[in-house]
Motif scaffolding. Structure first.
Motif, PDB file in Angstrom:
ATOM      1  N   ILE A 127       0.845  -1.197   0.000  1.00  0.00           N
ATOM      2  CA  ILE A 127       0.000   0.000   0.000  1.00  0.00           C
ATOM      3  C   ILE A 127       0.883   1.249   0.000  1.00  0.00           C
ATOM      4  CG2 ILE A 127      -1.741   1.326   1.246  1.00  0.00           C
ATOM      5  CD1 ILE A 127      -2.801  -1.318   2.380  1.00  0.00           C
ATOM      6  N   CYS A 128       1.917   1.217   0.825  1.00  0.00           N
ATOM      7  CA  CYS A 128       2.816   2.381   0.888  1.00  0.00           C
ATOM      8  C   CYS A 128       3.402   2.691  -0.482  1.00  0.00           C
ATOM      9  CB  CYS A 128       3.944   2.128   1.886  1.00  0.00           C
ATOM     10  SG  CYS A 128       3.402   2.224   3.586  1.00  0.00           S
ATOM     11  N   SER A 129       3.723   1.625  -1.198  1.00  0.00           N
ATOM     12  CA  SER A 129       4.316   1.809  -2.514  1.00  0.00           C
ATOM     13  C   SER A 129       3.343   2.527  -3.454  1.00  0.00           C
ATOM     14  CB  SER A 129       4.694   0.435  -3.061  1.00  0.00           C
ATOM     15  OG  SER A 129       5.051   0.520  -4.402  1.00  0.00           O
ATOM     16  N   ILE A 130       2.104   2.125  -3.390  1.00  0.00           N
ATOM     17  CA  ILE A 130       1.081   2.761  -4.226  1.00  0.00           C
ATOM     18  C   ILE A 130       0.882   4.217  -3.828  1.00  0.00           C
ATOM     19  CG2 ILE A 130      -1.412   2.832  -4.624  1.00  0.00           C
ATOM     20  CD1 ILE A 130      -1.420  -0.126  -4.858  1.00  0.00           C
ATOM     21  N   ILE A 131       0.789   4.438  -2.536  1.00  0.00           N
ATOM     22  CA  ILE A 131       0.572   5.798  -2.048  1.00  0.00           C
ATOM     23  C   ILE A 131       1.745   6.693  -2.452  1.00  0.00           C
ATOM     24  CG2 ILE A 131       0.345   7.210   0.053  1.00  0.00           C
ATOM     25  CD1 ILE A 131      -2.121   5.532  -0.437  1.00  0.00           C
ATOM     26  N   ARG A 132       2.957   6.117  -2.339  1.00  0.00           N
ATOM     27  CA  ARG A 132       4.158   6.866  -2.712  1.00  0.00           C
ATOM     28  C   ARG A 132       4.051   7.339  -4.171  1.00  0.00           C
ATOM     29  NH1 ARG A 132       7.549   3.531   0.028  1.00  0.00           N
ATOM     30  NH2 ARG A 132       7.702   2.160  -1.760  1.00  0.00           N
ATOM     31  N   LYS A 133       3.663   6.412  -5.011  1.00  0.00           N
ATOM     32  CA  LYS A 133       3.570   6.749  -6.436  1.00  0.00           C
ATOM     33  C   LYS A 133       2.477   7.782  -6.681  1.00  0.00           C
ATOM     34  CE  LYS A 133       5.664   2.588  -8.108  1.00  0.00           C
ATOM     35  NZ  LYS A 133       5.484   1.148  -8.229  1.00  0.00           N
ATOM     36  N   ALA A 134       1.367   7.621  -5.984  1.00  0.00           N
ATOM     37  CA  ALA A 134       0.277   8.587  -6.161  1.00  0.00           C
ATOM     38  C   ALA A 134       0.741   9.972  -5.744  1.00  0.00           C
ATOM     39  CB  ALA A 134      -0.924   8.163  -5.326  1.00  0.00           C
ATOM     40  N   GLU A 135       1.491  10.029  -4.661  1.00  0.00           N
ATOM     41  CA  GLU A 135       1.938  11.335  -4.180  1.00  0.00           C
ATOM     42  C   GLU A 135       2.977  11.939  -5.106  1.00  0.00           C
ATOM     43  OE1 GLU A 135       2.825  10.556  -0.075  1.00  0.00           O
ATOM     44  OE2 GLU A 135       0.731  10.882   0.515  1.00  0.00           O
ATOM     45  N   GLU A 136       3.806  11.067  -5.682  1.00  0.00           N
ATOM     46  CA  GLU A 136       4.774  11.565  -6.656  1.00  0.00           C
ATOM     47  C   GLU A 136       4.053  12.208  -7.843  1.00  0.00           C
ATOM     48  OE1 GLU A 136       7.256   8.226  -7.602  1.00  0.00           O
ATOM     49  OE2 GLU A 136       8.245   8.297  -5.645  1.00  0.00           O
ATOM     50  N   ASP A 137       2.904  11.622  -8.189  1.00  0.00           N
ATOM     51  CA  ASP A 137       2.130  12.175  -9.305  1.00  0.00           C
ATOM     52  C   ASP A 137       1.268  13.355  -8.872  1.00  0.00           C
ATOM     53  OD1 ASP A 137       3.217  10.148 -10.724  1.00  0.00           O
ATOM     54  OD2 ASP A 137       1.418   8.881 -10.747  1.00  0.00           O
TER      55      ASP A 137
END
Length: 598
Positions: free
Chosen positions: A486-496
């Motif tokens: 989940i953290c990985s997904i959130i990280r990517k979303a925040e990067e975008d």
RNA sequence: GGUUUGGUAGCUCAACUGGAUAGAGCAACGCCCUUCUAAGGCGUAGGUUCUGGGUUCGAAUCCCAGCCGAAUCACCA
């Protein structure tokens, strides 16, 4: 926020009154979560109401269902299967619940105020003559966790430890060190102090056995040999000297105990447990002795011819219990009385919780009675948080047979396995050595802690040292893994630059999986409360596991970042982020850290 | 022997405290990675809930009897 179940129970009470002129209490209404295979969210069991309706179960359920649908906004629809009335709740409710949880990052926890009751939790309580083993690990993890759970349900908590730092067992290792230690220290032998002392405790036992065997070979009866063993007599003499504060003995005692404490500190730190206040038996046993003598004077206890002091508990249905030996020295019970008195002098404790194994159920039954007799009104209210033993496949761990699973060794092993597993999978690219080591530690410890805490504390549990603790399936690392994803997904979303924590769009269509997840999240509060009332961290562990299983299925079946519908994507991100938060906080109550990558 | 406590799949554990078809993981056997971390997901197989009675709409859960195990009943802690 009123609990959904309560709202429904009250509604059912009204329905029964309106339909059948029946008066029932809210508590008597059974509302439960609907089974997953069946449509609906909550289920009312109608069997108990048949005597009011005087109709069959189906018809009764239909009538109550129709009334509820008419009168309760939240209810979208209902269906009846046998005597079970399944209620379907409007999707909008679940959306707003997700909003609510997002806006309340402390959801599930009750905050502590100045009026909150003060609970003291005693756990760990080691003897200073040997290192900690797997049994202690269970004690420490349960104690620490239940303290956190009590805090989360609105109690002030003081974590305490009573160190059994005196007594014949301590003298045994001291004597062995004197005789055979050749001046060894933790530094000189490059050993943790607790392990060093433990070795001398074992050495004493060996030599003692040898002595007995020799005496028996010379024709002495076994019991007589045990009584007359020179080693044992020396140990007893040492205890007498200690009680008389003999300078040399006292200095040796202090030195050796300090070695043990240094060792314990390391183990406690690795386990992640700590204490707010530590008591030492050497400070409390005299207080206990005083109280016992006071009780003797008041005629609550009696003295035998040999001078020993006893309590007669026949009136309570128990046996007689010794409180002071014939030579006037104190026993286990004596010091527990003293410790209790000191604690209640030091703090205004509302509730005292003892985290101690179930082998001492009798002891605490007696302690409770004795404290009450001695005039401590809280005596009868003390809580013995009694937990089961950790056993090996072939039975109890026995130090003499060398089958004890050492705490430090086990932690090392768990972290080693975590390291090699992780290195094989190679997912920590870009992490420094320190960062990676920290993850290995977190993962190894998580598997160990979860393995222990997921089991109902009351029950004995089995640990098989030959099969290392799993990292797959119902395990701590499995839960961590889901969190990391989940953290990985959130990280990517925040990067975008995706802002996902906005109010859930009214157009979003929730799948049943998504509703299940939100439902699970809302249960967090009642789960914590249940864990607190039942003294069971296992309830939290099992809840977290269920949540993770549900989430993984969702993760597998649904697109999140790649979802094209923007509002659905935002919703799924928000849902995922909330699942991660609850996972982290739930596992936090178990003392398990959650790595962002693994 | 008295008291307390437990017995659920081959193994380790669940089961919202009396509710619907007793569920998970491990181990075994099949699938699923050119899609967000496969430490994952899906499926197959595996049960007389120790035995026998009872209580009721309904029992793994409550009651009684029995069988098996554990703890405890210490001038050890």
């Amino acid at each position: 926020m009123q609990e959904l179940e309560t709202i429904f129970k009250e509604a059912v009470v009204k329905a029964l009154a309106a339909l059948y002129e029946a008066e029932v209490s809210v508590e008597s209404v059974q509302v439960q979560g609907t089974r997953k295979e069946i449509a609906g969210d909550l289920t009312v069991v109608v069997f108990p109401f048949l005597r009011f309706s005087r109709k069959g179960p189906e018809q009764t359920a239909e009538e109550i269902g129709a009334y509820l649908k008419e009168n309760v906004d939240l209810i979208e629809d209902f269906s009846v299967i046998k005597g079970f009335l399944n209620l379907e709740i409007a999707a909008s409710h679940w959306k707003s619940m997700l909003d609510y949880i997002t806006e309340n990052p402390n959801y599930g926890f009750t905050s502590v105020t100045s009026d909150s009751p003060l609970v003291m939790v005693e756990y760990s309580s080691p003897n200073t003559n040997k290192p900690l083993h797997l049994g202690h690990i269970r004690n420490n993890l349960l104690g620490w966790s239940i303290a956190e759970i009590l805090k989360a349900t609105g109690n002030k908590v003081i974590k305490t430890n009573i160190v059994n730092d005196r007594g014949i067992h301590i003298c045994k290792s001291m004597l062995a060190w004197q005789k055979w230690g050749e001046g060894r220290t933790p530094q000189s032998s490059k050993m943790k102090g607790d392990h060093l002392i433990g070795d001398f405790y074992v050495k004493f036992d060996k030599e003692y056995k040898k002595e007995i065997a020799e005496l028996v070979a010379k024709g002495m009866a076994k019991e007589e040999a045990e009584e007359n063993s020179p080693l044992m007599q020396e140990a007893r003499e040492m205890l007498r000297k200690w009680e008389a504060k003999d300078e040399d003995v006292y200095a040796l005692w202090q030195k050796m105990n300090s070695w043990v404490y240094d060792g314990f500190d390391i183990t406690y730190k690795r386990l992640g447990v700590d204490f707010d206040k530590i008591y030492y038996e050497s400070d409390t046993y005299l207080v206990g002795k005083e109280k016992v003598l006071e009780g003797l004077e008041k005629g609550m206890f009696y003295k035998r011819e040999d001078g020993s002091v006893w309590a007669n508990l026949n009136a309570e249905g128990l046996d007689e219990k010794i409180l002071l030996r014939s030579d006037g020295t104190s026993v286990y019970m004596t010091q527990d009385i003293g410790t209790a008195k000191l604690r209640f002098d030091d703090f205004s404790i509302d509730k005292m919780v003892y985290v101690v194994g179930n082998e001492q159920n009798y002891h605490f039954q007696v302690l409770s009675i004795l404290l009450t007799k001695l005039g401590f009104e809280w005596g009868k209210d003390l809580k013995h948080f009694s937990y089961g033993m950790v056993e090996l496949p072939e039975g109890k761990m026995k130090s003499r047979e060398g089958t004890v699973v050492d705490a430090d060794d086990l932690m090392d092993e768990m972290i080693d396995v975590a390291r090699s597993t992780s290195e094989e999978l190679g997912k920590l690219e870009g992490y420094s050595k320190e960062e990676a080591e920290n993850v290995y530690r977190q993962v190894g410890m998580a598997s160990l802690k979860y393995f222990i805490l997921k089991v109902d504390p009351k029950k004995n549990m089995v640990f098989n040292p030959k099969e290392s603790i799993d990292f797959n399936g119902n395990t701590g690392s499995f839960i961590q893994y889901t969190f990391a994803r989940i953290c990985s997904i959130i990280r990517k979303a925040e990067e975008d630059g995706v802002m996902y924590n906005t109010t859930v769009d009214a157009d979003v269509q929730l799948s049943s999986q998504e509703v299940e997840l939100i439902k699970s999240l809302t249960r967090f509060k009642s789960i914590i409360e249940e864990a607190a009332t039942l003294y069971s961290p296992a309830i939290i562990a099992n809840y977290v596991y269920d949540l993770v299983k549900d989430y993984n299925r969702f993760y597998h079946d649904c697109l999140i970042l790649k979802e094209e519908n923007e509002s659905l994507k935002m919703f799924r991100l928000k849902l995922s982020s909330n699942v991660a938060q609850i996972l982290k906080r739930g596992m936090g109550l178990l003392g398990i850290e959650m790595p962002k990558r693994m």
